[in-house]
Motif scaffolding. Structure first.
Motif, PDB file in Angstrom:
ATOM      1  N   LEU A 226      41.174  35.297  33.042  1.00  0.00           N
ATOM      2  CA  LEU A 226      40.451  34.297  33.819  1.00  0.00           C
ATOM      3  C   LEU A 226      39.107  34.830  34.298  1.00  0.00           C
ATOM      4  O   LEU A 226      38.220  34.059  34.660  1.00  0.00           O
ATOM      5  N   TRP A 227      38.994  36.157  34.355  1.00  0.00           N
ATOM      6  CA  TRP A 227      37.722  36.720  34.818  1.00  0.00           C
ATOM      7  C   TRP A 227      37.227  37.897  33.980  1.00  0.00           C
ATOM      8  O   TRP A 227      36.084  38.298  34.084  1.00  0.00           O
TER       9      TRP A 227
ATOM     10  N   LEU B  34      35.848  32.568  22.672  1.00  0.00           N
ATOM     11  CA  LEU B  34      36.611  33.266  23.705  1.00  0.00           C
ATOM     12  C   LEU B  34      36.001  33.143  25.097  1.00  0.00           C
ATOM     13  O   LEU B  34      36.416  33.855  26.013  1.00  0.00           O
ATOM     14  N   GLU B  35      35.042  32.254  25.268  1.00  0.00           N
ATOM     15  CA  GLU B  35      34.470  32.057  26.598  1.00  0.00           C
ATOM     16  C   GLU B  35      35.565  31.635  27.582  1.00  0.00           C
ATOM     17  O   GLU B  35      36.450  30.854  27.246  1.00  0.00           O
ATOM     18  N   ILE B  36      35.477  32.140  28.802  1.00  0.00           N
ATOM     19  CA  ILE B  36      36.488  31.846  29.817  1.00  0.00           C
ATOM     20  C   ILE B  36      36.485  30.370  30.179  1.00  0.00           C
ATOM     21  O   ILE B  36      37.539  29.737  30.280  1.00  0.00           O
ATOM     22  N   GLU B  37      35.308  29.811  30.366  1.00  0.00           N
ATOM     23  CA  GLU B  37      35.182  28.394  30.696  1.00  0.00           C
ATOM     24  C   GLU B  37      35.150  27.583  29.405  1.00  0.00           C
ATOM     25  O   GLU B  37      34.319  27.823  28.526  1.00  0.00           O
ATOM     26  N   ALA B  38      36.077  26.607  29.291  1.00  0.00           N
ATOM     27  CA  ALA B  38      36.206  25.841  28.050  1.00  0.00           C
ATOM     28  C   ALA B  38      34.908  25.135  27.663  1.00  0.00           C
ATOM     29  O   ALA B  38      34.591  25.004  26.479  1.00  0.00           O
TER      30      ALA B  38
ATOM     31  N   VAL C  65      29.633  40.915  37.625  1.00  0.00           N
ATOM     32  CA  VAL C  65      29.889  39.609  37.025  1.00  0.00           C
ATOM     33  C   VAL C  65      31.382  39.304  37.072  1.00  0.00           C
ATOM     34  O   VAL C  65      31.797  38.178  37.377  1.00  0.00           O
ATOM     35  N   VAL C  66      32.192  40.316  36.798  1.00  0.00           N
ATOM     36  CA  VAL C  66      33.651  40.137  36.832  1.00  0.00           C
ATOM     37  C   VAL C  66      34.106  39.748  38.234  1.00  0.00           C
ATOM     38  O   VAL C  66      34.951  38.863  38.410  1.00  0.00           O
ATOM     39  N   LEU C  67      33.540  40.372  39.240  1.00  0.00           N
ATOM     40  CA  LEU C  67      33.903  40.050  40.619  1.00  0.00           C
ATOM     41  C   LEU C  67      33.544  38.612  40.971  1.00  0.00           C
ATOM     42  O   LEU C  67      34.318  37.913  41.630  1.00  0.00           O
ATOM     43  N   ARG C  68      32.359  38.171  40.536  1.00  0.00           N
ATOM     44  CA  ARG C  68      31.963  36.792  40.810  1.00  0.00           C
ATOM     45  C   ARG C  68      32.934  35.812  40.159  1.00  0.00           C
ATOM     46  O   ARG C  68      33.313  34.809  40.746  1.00  0.00           O
ATOM     47  N   ARG C  69      33.345  36.134  38.935  1.00  0.00           N
ATOM     48  CA  ARG C  69      34.314  35.274  38.258  1.00  0.00           C
ATOM     49  C   ARG C  69      35.663  35.296  38.989  1.00  0.00           C
ATOM     50  O   ARG C  69      36.324  34.272  39.124  1.00  0.00           O
TER      51      ARG C  69
ATOM     52  N   THR D 135      36.206  29.811  42.468  1.00  0.00           N
ATOM     53  CA  THR D 135      37.318  28.856  42.458  1.00  0.00           C
ATOM     54  C   THR D 135      37.154  27.796  41.380  1.00  0.00           C
ATOM     55  O   THR D 135      38.131  27.180  40.960  1.00  0.00           O
ATOM     56  N   ASP D 136      35.919  27.554  40.918  1.00  0.00           N
ATOM     57  CA  ASP D 136      35.729  26.569  39.852  1.00  0.00           C
ATOM     58  C   ASP D 136      36.458  26.993  38.582  1.00  0.00           C
ATOM     59  O   ASP D 136      36.958  26.164  37.821  1.00  0.00           O
ATOM     60  N   LEU D 137      36.497  28.312  38.342  1.00  0.00           N
ATOM     61  CA  LEU D 137      37.154  28.803  37.124  1.00  0.00           C
ATOM     62  C   LEU D 137      38.667  28.810  37.244  1.00  0.00           C
ATOM     63  O   LEU D 137      39.368  28.820  36.240  1.00  0.00           O
TER      64      LEU D 137
END
Length: 462
Positions: free
Chosen positions: A228-229, A254-258, A294-298, A302-304
């Motif tokens: 997820l992140w 493979l992007e996290i957000e569809a 960047v990983v921490l922000r992801r 909560t949107d993700l």
């Protein structure tokens, strides 16, 4: 009523059990025959016994509901189903071909082989999505190749059908799928997004081209939720010769957000079919994972992690079609302007659509054609430049536009071959002024309109 004994020679509803061809954790597969029917048949029987997983029964119910609604070369033909009150089963066509499992012994595969497999699988997924179904368990063992080369998707026990009750989601609160291939949205409980299948195909392409699974083998929910992140290692870090165009495609899948993936499986198949036209971004150049900031922000975005609304795969496909504009560069300016105007109006209502601009360089059947014009310039390059000039006023992003110069004796046949080979949804073509020759032999636009397997709009200048 007593259940029939499942053993070789037993007959259930006219189907004779010959031999078990596969024993799985949730069902057995039997080779069966039926009197007067020469079709190779397979019977799938769920394992219902003490201690059996309730999800196995529910997933079999789902498969019994979904399979009769499917058709085409990319799914096994449904034959019959048995009632749970007596003996549940599904009888289907036995595919004459091989699954992708044997490929696992030879990983990594050559890049062109991986891309070719990707085209076949993405084409099969597109056909499935157009029937309102998301597979949700795309993996090598669930994919077979017919002798014709068509990919066939197997096992619909975890699938989601937009027009049927989703029993798996209604009765269970844990995500179901095969751990290495599950998309982030599946882990969040969203089973209706067709781009989940695209993510699983991205995992398969990564695995087949590097020999390493992008998210490892962890099967615990905690291990799976890291995707997820956390992004995977870029393939170029694992293989220095990894093609930038293939890394661009794989990492986009493979992007996290569809919403950052391809709009449709058809557009993914198009990219894999035309590697020289893939628009490269910084994805293609990466050799390191995203930095920890960047990983921490992801991680805390909560949107993700919020669940997404239920979608219909077929409706989503319809909002992101592949549109082909057949441009005759020798036609009157007014006709090409009318064609461009019509194209602009259609694309304005479809912001995720992809446009392929086509021009056919007509060659002679017997004479030898030259590739250079009288000034010594390449005819093909000149046509490519002119096609881009024609499309310029449409102001499309490079990832939504490609130009193609086709060579053929018959321009209509060339356009039709392109349409069929690239699963084009809509063709726009100009109609030239009538002439005696066209009235006798038929026009290109008329033939395309008559034979194209999709919508065709014929444009005339006002």
């Amino acid at each position: 009523m007593a259940r029939p004994v499942l053993e070789p020679g037993a007959v259930i509803d006219g189907f004779r059990l010959d031999a078990v061809v596969h024993r799985g954790g949730m069902s057995d597969l039997w080779r069966v025959t039926r009197a007067g029917d020469e079709t190779p048949l397979l019977m799938k029987v769920p394992l219902i016994k003490e201690g059996a997983d309730p999800a196995a029964v529910v997933s079999f119910e789902m498969e019994q509901m979904i399979m009769p609604r499917l058709g085409g070369p990319h799914v096994p033909t449904f034959i019959a189903a048995g009632d749970f009150a007596v003996q549940p089963y599904i009888v289907m066509e036995r595919i004459e071909g091989q699954s992708l499992l044997p490929h696992l012994k030879h990983l990594p595969l050559p890049y062109d082989v991986v891309a070719a497999l990707g085209v076949k699988i993405a084409t099969a997924l597109d056909a499935l999505h157009r029937q309102h179904v998301v597979h949700l368990d795309v993996k090598p063992s669930n994919i077979m190749l017919r002798p014709t080369g068509d990919a066939v998707l197997l096992d619909y026990g975890l699938a989601h059908h937009a027009q049927l009750p989703d029993l798996m989601q209604e009765e269970f609160r844990v995500p179901f799928g095969t751990a290495p291939y599950m998309s982030p949205e599946q882990l969040k409980g969203n089973r209706s997004d067709p781009r989940s299948d695209q993510f699983a195909l991205g995992v398969l392409l990564y695995f087949f081209s590097t020999g390493v699974r992008p998210f490892g083998e962890g099967e615990t929910l905690r291990a799976m939720r890291r995707r997820l992140w956390r992004d995977p290692e870029p393939p170029r870090k694992l293989r220095a010769d990894y093609p930038p165009w293939l890394q661009e495609i794989v990492l986009r899948c493979l992007e996290i957000e569809a919403s950052w993936r391809y709009p449709t499986a058809a557009q993914l198949a198009f990219e894999l079919s035309h590697p020289e036209l893939v628009k490269l971004t910084q994805r293609s150049e990466r050799t390191q994972r995203d930095p920890f900031t960047v990983v921490l922000r992801r991680r805390f975005n909560t949107d993700l992690t919020a669940p997404r609304k239920r979608t219909d795969a077929a409706e989503q496909v319809s909002t992101a079609p592949i549109v082909a504009a057949a441009v005759d560069l020798a036609a009157d300016v007014s006709l090409n302007e009318a064609l461009r105007s019509t194209t602009a109006r259609i694309l304005a209502t479809l912001p995720a659509a992809r446009l392929a601009c086509l021009n056919v360089n007509k060659v002679h059947r017997l004479a030898i054609d030259t590739t250079l014009d009288v000034a010594g310039q390449s005819k093909q390059v000149d046509r490519l430049v002119r096609l881009r000039h024609w499309a310029e006023p449409l102001k499309l992003d490079g990832s939504r536009l490609t130009v193609h110069v086709l060579e053929a004796v018959d321009p209509a046949d060339a356009i039709l071959d392109f349409v069929r080979g690239n699963r084009v949804d809509h063709v726009l073509i100009g109609a030239r002024d009538p002439s005696l020759m066209r009235s006798l032999l038929g026009s290109v636009s008329a033939k395309v309109a008559a034979e194209a397997p999709c919508s065709v709009t014929i444009v005339r200048p006002s």
